[in-house]
Motif scaffolding. Structure first.
Motif, short mmCIF file in Angstrom:
data_model
loop_
_atom_site.label_atom_id
_atom_site.label_comp_id
_atom_site.label_asym_id
_atom_site.label_seq_id
_atom_site.Cartn_x
_atom_site.Cartn_y
_atom_site.Cartn_z
N HIS A 120 0.82 -1.21 0.00
CA HIS A 120 0.00 0.00 0.00
C HIS A 120 0.85 1.26 0.00
CE1 HIS A 120 0.70 -0.54 4.40
NE2 HIS A 120 0.66 0.78 4.42
N LEU A 121 0.19 2.36 -0.30
CA LEU A 121 0.80 3.68 -0.29
C LEU A 121 0.30 4.45 0.92
CD1 LEU A 121 2.40 5.93 -1.95
CD2 LEU A 121 0.14 6.63 -2.75
N ASP A 122 1.21 5.07 1.66
CA ASP A 122 0.85 5.98 2.75
C ASP A 122 0.82 7.40 2.21
OD1 ASP A 122 0.84 3.91 4.59
OD2 ASP A 122 2.88 4.31 5.31
N ALA A 123 -0.35 8.04 2.31
CA ALA A 123 -0.45 9.46 1.95
C ALA A 123 0.01 10.32 3.12
CB ALA A 123 -1.89 9.79 1.56
N LEU A 124 0.12 11.61 2.90
CA LEU A 124 0.69 12.50 3.91
C LEU A 124 -0.20 12.65 5.15
CD1 LEU A 124 2.26 15.32 1.74
CD2 LEU A 124 3.20 13.10 2.39
N SER A 125 -1.47 12.30 5.04
CA SER A 125 -2.38 12.37 6.18
C SER A 125 -2.26 11.17 7.11
CB SER A 125 -3.83 12.49 5.71
OG SER A 125 -4.15 11.40 4.84
N HIS A 126 -1.46 10.20 6.75
CA HIS A 126 -1.40 8.95 7.52
C HIS A 126 -0.73 9.11 8.87
CE1 HIS A 126 -0.99 4.81 8.59
NE2 HIS A 126 0.31 4.75 8.34
N VAL A 127 0.26 9.98 8.98
CA VAL A 127 1.05 10.09 10.20
C VAL A 127 1.22 11.56 10.59
CG1 VAL A 127 3.40 9.87 11.12
CG2 VAL A 127 2.31 7.91 10.03
N LEU A 306 -5.60 4.18 -5.73
CA LEU A 306 -7.03 4.37 -5.92
C LEU A 306 -7.40 5.81 -5.61
CD1 LEU A 306 -8.35 1.12 -4.20
CD2 LEU A 306 -8.01 1.51 -6.66
N HIS A 307 -8.39 6.32 -6.32
CA HIS A 307 -8.84 7.70 -6.09
C HIS A 307 -9.87 7.67 -4.97
CE1 HIS A 307 -9.30 11.90 -7.37
NE2 HIS A 307 -10.55 11.77 -6.96
N ILE A 308 -9.41 7.84 -3.73
CA ILE A 308 -10.25 7.75 -2.55
C ILE A 308 -10.29 9.12 -1.88
CG2 ILE A 308 -10.65 6.53 -0.38
CD1 ILE A 308 -8.77 4.33 -1.41
N PRO A 309 -11.33 9.91 -2.09
CA PRO A 309 -11.40 11.21 -1.41
C PRO A 309 -11.36 11.01 0.11
CG PRO A 309 -13.00 11.11 -3.19
CD PRO A 309 -12.44 9.72 -3.03
N GLY A 310 -10.45 11.71 0.76
CA GLY A 310 -10.31 11.59 2.20
C GLY A 310 -9.50 10.40 2.67
N GLY A 311 -8.99 9.60 1.75
CA GLY A 311 -8.23 8.41 2.14
C GLY A 311 -6.85 8.74 2.66
N THR A 312 -6.40 8.01 3.68
CA THR A 312 -5.05 8.20 4.22
C THR A 312 -4.01 7.38 3.47
OG1 THR A 312 -5.35 6.45 5.87
CG2 THR A 312 -5.98 8.70 6.50
N GLY A 313 -4.42 6.71 2.44
CA GLY A 313 -3.54 5.89 1.63
C GLY A 313 -4.36 5.04 0.70
N SER A 314 -3.73 4.00 0.13
CA SER A 314 -4.44 3.14 -0.81
C SER A 314 -3.68 1.85 -1.02
CB SER A 314 -4.60 3.85 -2.16
OG SER A 314 -5.06 2.96 -3.15
N PRO A 315 -4.38 0.71 -1.10
CA PRO A 315 -3.73 -0.48 -1.65
C PRO A 315 -3.25 -0.14 -3.06
CG PRO A 315 -5.87 -1.03 -0.74
CD PRO A 315 -5.80 0.47 -0.80
N VAL A 316 -2.16 -0.73 -3.48
CA VAL A 316 -1.58 -0.33 -4.76
C VAL A 316 -0.72 -1.45 -5.31
CG1 VAL A 316 0.51 0.72 -3.78
CG2 VAL A 316 -0.43 1.61 -5.93
N THR A 317 -0.62 -1.50 -6.63
CA THR A 317 0.31 -2.42 -7.31
C THR A 317 1.30 -1.56 -8.08
OG1 THR A 317 -1.33 -4.18 -7.53
CG2 THR A 317 0.58 -4.30 -8.97
N PRO A 318 2.43 -1.19 -7.48
CA PRO A 318 3.45 -0.46 -8.23
C PRO A 318 4.03 -1.35 -9.33
CG PRO A 318 3.84 -0.37 -5.86
CD PRO A 318 2.84 -1.44 -6.09
#
Length: 322
Positions: A120-127, A306-318
């Motif tokens: 997964h990807l951690d967005a900047l809101s995660h921590v 994934l385009h998740i409004p308000g999401g703190t990250g997303s599962p992802v396949t780099p």
């Protein structure tokens, strides 16, 4: 020539050292040193703002063999010491219940992805650190029951840039780094020299410890208690190089943590101080093998959360393209 880790022995017990210990005062000084607040607009894209169209064009020029390597772990629905919150997958509709043609089959998936099992990807809101997200935003004002109103994954969008694999077991001549082994700044520099790459502006840096290979050969363990990863003293080097993304086959932090009272200090430095999103729990084994075969460790990297409004990250396949 760099040895491939499949030909190398198990690392020595000395590799378990995760020191030196860092006090909270020392950590706070380090946080201030690498902090990049007020640098970019839009701020909640953080260091992804470094990736310009020119850098994207240069990254696409790295494609030579056309080898495409996905780096996500399988969707894991089985509980284990590293998967306390298994993903869900069940069939929600079966074609034999429909009279019309063509019949359809549908399924449901769900996951609490922040953890040790899902890529997964951690967005900047995660921590947040000391109550503040990246750019000095107050976490309580920015994240509530409705999600993140700053630093959400939806602000990031897809990333296409140059990826760099620092394959530490290949460099050190071992099959994997022992859980608890800290990776320091000089380890990263040595890896650059051995692998013939140099981390640069806008790069995505992927650090391989070999943890997934160890899991496959010796079984799962609790990586929250012991995992190879970066020591905080590696972060000024990465900040100075101007990276846009950091990831690995763990979650980037060495554990036990070398910083008193902080369980994930690299997360705090990358996300809250530097504005650098993180990729956690990647499968870097195929990329490691391809890098050894082709003799190069820089590649085109594509990450599309994934385009998740308000999401703190997303599962992802780099995806790495060589």
């Amino acid at each position: 020539m760099t040895r491939h880790p499949s030909d190398a022995p198990t690392p020595p017990p000395a590799g378990t050292d995760n020191g030196p210990a860092v006090s909270r005062e020392e950590f706070d000084a380090l946080f201030a040193t690498v902090r990049a607040w007020g640098r970019w607009s839009p701020a909640d894209r953080g260091a992804w703002n470094r990736v310009t169209p020119d850098l994207v064009r240069r990254a696409t020029a790295l494609v030579r063999s056309g080898t495409v390597l996905p780096m996500a772990r399988p969707w894991d629905t089985s509980p284990g010491p590293d998967n306390s919150r298994p993903a869900l997958h069940y069939m929600s509709e079966l074609g034999d219940l429909e009279a019309a043609e063509p019949s359809a089959h549908k399924d449901f998936i769900a996951v609490d992805y922040h953890g040790k099992a899902v890529s997964h990807l951690d967005a900047l809101s995660h921590v947040a650190y000391r109550g503040q997200l990246y750019d000095g935003r107050t976490a309580r004002d920015c994240v509530d029951a409705g999600g993140a109103h700053f630093g959400a994954v939806s602000a990031l969008g897809p990333l296409v840039t140059r990826g760099v694999l620092l394959d530490l077991p290949a460099v050190l001549g071992c099959r994997w780094l022992t859980p608890g082994r800290a990776v320091h700044a000089d380890d990263l520099v040595s890896a650059e020299q051995a692998l013939g790459v140099t981390i640069g502006e806008g790069d995505a840096v992927l650090v391989r410890s070999g943890s997934l290979r160890r899991r496959r050969e010796e079984g799962a363990w609790d990586p929250g208690a012991a995992s190879a990863g970066l020591h905080v003293d590696a972060m000024p080097l990465l900040a100075g190089r101007g990276i846009a993304l950091l990831g690995g086959d763990g979650d980037s932090d060495v554990r036990p943590s070398p910083v008193e009272g902080l369980h994930s200090p690299v997360h705090a430095l990358a996300l809250a101080a530097m504005g650098v999103p993180l990729l956690d729990n990647l499968d870097l084994e195929a990329l490691s093998a391809a890098g050894a075969e082709e003799g190069r460790y820089a590649f085109l990297l594509v990450v599309a959360p994934l385009h998740i409004p308000g999401g703190t990250g997303s599962p992802v396949t780099p995806v790495a393209v060589l």
